[in-house]
Design a protein around this motif. Structure first.
Motif, PDB file in Angstrom:
ATOM      1  N   VAL A  57      -7.117 -30.987  12.182  1.00 50.30           N
ATOM      2  CA  VAL A  57      -7.543 -32.341  11.823  1.00 50.30           C
ATOM      3  C   VAL A  57      -8.074 -32.370  10.397  1.00 50.30           C
ATOM      4  CG1 VAL A  57      -9.275 -34.123  12.282  1.00 50.30           C
ATOM      5  CG2 VAL A  57      -7.968 -33.144  14.183  1.00 50.30           C
ATOM      6  N   ARG A  58      -8.935 -31.416  10.077  1.00 52.79           N
ATOM      7  CA  ARG A  58      -9.513 -31.389   8.725  1.00 52.79           C
ATOM      8  C   ARG A  58      -8.430 -31.179   7.664  1.00 52.79           C
ATOM      9  NH1 ARG A  58     -13.395 -27.735  11.297  1.00 52.79           N
ATOM     10  NH2 ARG A  58     -15.317 -28.856  11.798  1.00 52.79           N
ATOM     11  N   LEU A  94     -13.196 -39.877  12.147  1.00 56.60           N
ATOM     12  CA  LEU A  94     -11.866 -40.489  12.170  1.00 56.60           C
ATOM     13  C   LEU A  94     -11.688 -41.382  13.400  1.00 56.60           C
ATOM     14  CD1 LEU A  94      -9.677 -37.417  11.137  1.00 56.60           C
ATOM     15  CD2 LEU A  94     -10.113 -39.451   9.769  1.00 56.60           C
ATOM     16  N   LEU A 145      -9.809 -28.994  15.506  1.00 53.83           N
ATOM     17  CA  LEU A 145     -10.618 -29.445  14.377  1.00 53.83           C
ATOM     18  C   LEU A 145     -10.104 -28.884  13.049  1.00 53.83           C
ATOM     19  CD1 LEU A 145     -14.295 -29.333  15.692  1.00 53.83           C
ATOM     20  CD2 LEU A 145     -13.120 -31.322  14.736  1.00 53.83           C
ATOM     21  N   ILE A 190     -14.478 -34.475  17.114  1.00 54.17           N
ATOM     22  CA  ILE A 190     -13.819 -35.163  15.996  1.00 54.17           C
ATOM     23  C   ILE A 190     -14.668 -36.320  15.500  1.00 54.17           C
ATOM     24  CG2 ILE A 190     -11.849 -36.639  15.410  1.00 54.17           C
ATOM     25  CD1 ILE A 190     -10.131 -34.754  17.105  1.00 54.17           C
ATOM     26  N   LYS A 191     -15.243 -37.079  16.424  1.00 53.13           N
ATOM     27  CA  LYS A 191     -16.081 -38.207  16.023  1.00 53.13           C
ATOM     28  C   LYS A 191     -17.319 -37.731  15.262  1.00 53.13           C
ATOM     29  CE  LYS A 191     -14.205 -42.101  17.035  1.00 53.13           C
ATOM     30  NZ  LYS A 191     -14.020 -43.127  15.985  1.00 53.13           N
ATOM     31  N   ARG A 224      -6.334 -34.286   7.338  1.00 49.79           N
ATOM     32  CA  ARG A 224      -7.081 -35.339   6.641  1.00 49.79           C
ATOM     33  C   ARG A 224      -7.098 -35.080   5.141  1.00 49.79           C
ATOM     34  NH1 ARG A 224     -13.489 -36.812   7.646  1.00 49.79           N
ATOM     35  NH2 ARG A 224     -13.427 -38.915   6.771  1.00 49.79           N
ATOM     36  N   LEU A 225      -7.305 -33.829   4.765  1.00 49.09           N
ATOM     37  CA  LEU A 225      -7.403 -33.468   3.363  1.00 49.09           C
ATOM     38  C   LEU A 225      -6.063 -33.612   2.640  1.00 49.09           C
ATOM     39  CD1 LEU A 225      -9.084 -32.226   1.016  1.00 49.09           C
ATOM     40  CD2 LEU A 225      -8.351 -29.968   1.857  1.00 49.09           C
ATOM     41  N   THR A 245      -6.047 -41.001   9.019  1.00 48.00           N
ATOM     42  CA  THR A 245      -7.275 -41.711   9.393  1.00 48.00           C
ATOM     43  C   THR A 245      -7.403 -41.822  10.902  1.00 48.00           C
ATOM     44  OG1 THR A 245      -6.129 -43.841   9.247  1.00 48.00           O
ATOM     45  CG2 THR A 245      -7.296 -43.086   7.280  1.00 48.00           C
ATOM     46  N   GLN A 275     -17.833 -34.831  13.684  1.00 44.95           N
ATOM     47  CA  GLN A 275     -17.612 -34.020  12.491  1.00 44.95           C
ATOM     48  C   GLN A 275     -16.701 -34.650  11.443  1.00 44.95           C
ATOM     49  OE1 GLN A 275     -17.064 -29.791  13.119  1.00 44.95           O
ATOM     50  NE2 GLN A 275     -17.818 -29.943  15.232  1.00 44.95           N
ATOM     51  N   THR A 276     -15.938 -35.681  11.838  1.00 47.49           N
ATOM     52  CA  THR A 276     -15.033 -36.297  10.859  1.00 47.49           C
ATOM     53  C   THR A 276     -15.164 -37.818  10.801  1.00 47.49           C
ATOM     54  OG1 THR A 276     -13.128 -36.686  12.331  1.00 47.49           O
ATOM     55  CG2 THR A 276     -13.375 -34.471  11.386  1.00 47.49           C
TER      56      THR A 276
END
Length: 277
Positions: A168-169, A209, A165, A203-204, A172-173, A178, A206-207
């Motif tokens: 991933v964050r 994506l 996570l 992931i689903k 993404r930032l 995506t 919290q984000t």
């Protein structure tokens, strides 16, 4: 059909996948801000990450033995990276930019690039141990696969949900991803979906994506209904070969454990989920 490789980047991309490219000593990829050339990233094949004309993102095989016989050559001249075919320059390519977070560490102290790596514009993650076809007394791994040679070198051998996570964050930032793709090998007891589900849910939730998974086909097809309920956007099955005799020859473990028909059945079932049938 447009067959001129100078103007058809999609065809060039396909041909480079199949034939690879030699890379000239003039190319200092990392010094030029490109991504490091690795044999395997996140359990997936990789090489020189580049952008072809027209914005076609790709990874060009350059480390494999067959690539050393390729008629394609990537070289650097006058500040440009060029692809030539049989000595004639075809086009200029751009290096896929190396993200700054590659060298950052998670709170647990692991290099982020060993948790997840960019494949083009998406994040690829191999969260489990090496495919067990590589660990048996008599190896029956797929003949095209190199994950058993690389996992643990190009990737961290353990990746918990929080570590993934974090990456991933950050991706993404800073990289604008995506989509996150999870890949596993074969594990006795068909535990690969059990392994992936906590990552998918986190992931689903919290984000939000897009998420994809690539695993062997599970014997309980209803598990794919559950994946759809979790929000999985893409499911794929790494079987590569439709010719039955070649499948047996190239993928001995998959043939013994699953068989080509089981792969095709899983593909058909998941396709029906996508249409709402």
């Amino acid at each position: 059909m447009q067959t001129d490789l100078r103007t058809n980047s999609a065809l060039l991309k396909l041909d480079l996948y199949c034939r690879g490219a030699r890379i000239d000593d003039s190319c200092h990829v990392e010094d030029a801000g490109g991504r490091p050339i690795l044999r395997t990233r996140a359990g997936l094949g990789s090489g020189l990450e580049a952008i072809l004309p027209g914005g076609e993102w790709t990874n060009i095989p350059v480390a494999e033995p067959f690539a050393q016989e390729s008629p394609y050559l990537v070289h650097h001249r006058d500040g440009k990276f060029l692809v030539s075919l049989d000595g004639d320059d075809l086009c200029e390519i751009k290096l896929s930019p190396r993200p700054g977070w590659y060298d950052a560490e998670t709170t647990s102290g692991k290099q982020m690039a060993k948790i997840g790596t960019l494949q083009g514009t998406y994040l690829g993650v191999y969260p489990g141990k090496v495919c067990e076809y590589w660990t048996r007394d008599v190896r029956d791994n797929c003949k095209f696969c190199s994950v058993g040679l690389n996992l643990g070198h190009d990737d961290a051998d353990e990746k918990n949900v929080e570590e993934v996570l974090e990456v991933v964050r950050r991706a993404r930032l800073e990289s604008g991803i995506t989509y996150v793709d999870f890949n596993t090998g074969h594990y006795e007891g068909e535990t690969y979906l059990d392994l992936l589900e906590p990552y998918i849910v986190a992931i689903k939730e919290q984000t939000g994506l897009l998420v994809g998974v690539q695993t062997p086909p599970h014997s309980d097809l209803k598990r794919y209904d559950a994946l759809k309920e979790m929000g999985v956007n893409r499911v794929s099955f790494c079987f590569e070969i439709f010719d039955r005799d070649r499948f047996v020859e190239v993928c001995p473990g998959k043939h013994t454990q699953y068989g080509l028909d089981r792969y095709l059945e899983a593909v058909e079932y998941c396709a029906s989920l996508g249409t709402g049938n």
